[in-house]
Scaffold this active site. Structure first.
Site: not given
Length: 363
Positions: A20-21
């Site tokens: 996600h990051e």
């Protein structure tokens, strides 16, 4: 083996948060936004290296990561800070994390389905004698169940779930000879099952219809499975809002870790009982559940709630409307206050769900 499954669950969480990051990081770099640090893991750094303007690091706890952009929460005066970017760049950066989670789930499903030979969808094997809406414009044995109350039935098992949450009647859409037929207001009534026993239901004897796993069908059903995950999230939220589901039906990180352990253990035991590779079956089941979690994270993260990316996107849209109508944005201090309050409420809710998960474990 339970410890191995628990470690696998923790690793899954860490990878999905890191992915996600990574989405935010790649989008920020693509949009020329300054990234001060990109970290895999949390806690004290065990390795780090400065490359250009960005510090890359691995941290000791494999439970996620973060992408620290310049001016993410306030205007630092840097023209390459996040707050100085235009609407579309901000939107792309904020949505990129959820997109990466969705893509991860899609890729896992594609790998799992690459060796599939047959897919199964819901079909009507027969009808209870109490069902009156039958015939050419009604329900017939052999029909593929396409929708129940507007919810798409992608795979075998979906129809029974949607019918189980239906009220006194259900709208059922079927496919017959390439034609879609909608039968409205099929009543829930006392019906006779295939063993001659009475039960309350809709009178459909639901079974499996096989679909050959050709290469085009594998691609199509990979997409279908991913969209089925998305639909499951929305369906669950609808049941929660309507009161058909409660906190007992929710799971936090502890509950999900427990579920992954149970999924792996059950798959292994079932496979070994049938003289198959238990570890391979467990790995496939856990991977499938990981794909579900990945898509779940993608959808939930885009909900317009404070402290989530969806909440920031919502404020981005509010700012755009406010600029168009009043030539000014919503003051950042108000946005910050709402996000802080939302974060506190979200953490409190997660704590409540986690406490409930632990209570179920020790009960």
């Amino acid at each position: 083996m339970s410890v191995v499954y628990i470690l696998a669950a923790i690793l899954i969480f860490g990878v999905l948060i890191a992915v996600h990051e990574l989405g935010h990081f790649l989008a920020a770099k693509l949009c020329s936004v300054q990234v001060n640090e990109f970290s895999i893991g949390m806690g004290p750094a065990i390795w780090h290296r400065q490359k250009g303007e960005t510090e890359y690091s691995f941290r000791i706890l494999p439970i996620g990561g973060y992408c620290a952009m310049e001016g993410e929460d306030e205007d630092t005066g840097n023209t390459r800070s996040f707050t100085r970017q235009g609407f579309w760049k901000k939107l792309v950066i904020l949505a990129a994390g959820a997109f990466m989670n969705f893509l991860t789930g899609l890729l896992i499903v594609a790998i799992l389905f690459s060796g599939a030979r047959t897919f199964y969808v819901d079909g009507i094997q027969g009808l209870a004698p109490e069902v009156s809406q039958t015939g050419e414009n009604g329900l017939m044995a052999g029909d593929q169940i396409y929708k129940v109350n507007g919810w798409r039935t992608y795979f075998s098992g979906d129809a029974q779930m949607f019918l189980g949450y239906s009220g006194d009647s259900a709208d059922i859409e079927v496919i017959r000879d390439g034609r879609r037929i909608v039968v409205k207001n099929v009543p829930r009534q006392t019906c006779t099952d295939q063993q001659g026993q009475s039960y309350q239901g809709f009178g459909l004897y639901v079974g499996n219809l096989p679909v050959a796993a050709t290469v085009p069908n594998r691609l199509q059903y990979t997409w279908y499975q991913t969209m089925d995950f998305v639909q499951l999230v929305w369906f669950s939220l609808c049941q929660l809002v309507s009161g058909n589901a409660g906190i007992n039906d929710l799971s936090g990180p502890v509950g999900i870790v427990t579920t992954i352990k149970d999924v792996g253990t059950e798959a292994q035991e079932s496979a070994e009982a049938n003289n198959r590779n238990g570890l391979l079956a467990a790995a496939e089941s856990i991977a499938y559940f990981a794909a579900l979690i990945a898509v779940n994270l993608a959808v939930m993260n885009l909900l317009p709630l404070p402290a989530l990316d969806g909440g920031r996107i919502f404020f981005l849209l509010v700012d755009a409307v406010s600029m168009a109508l009043f030539k000014q944005k919503v003051p950042e201090k108000y946005q910050a206050a709402i996000n802080t309050a939302g974060f506190v409420l979200l953490m409190g809710f997660m704590l409540l769900v986690t406490f409930h998960d632990v209570f179920k474990l020790v009960k």
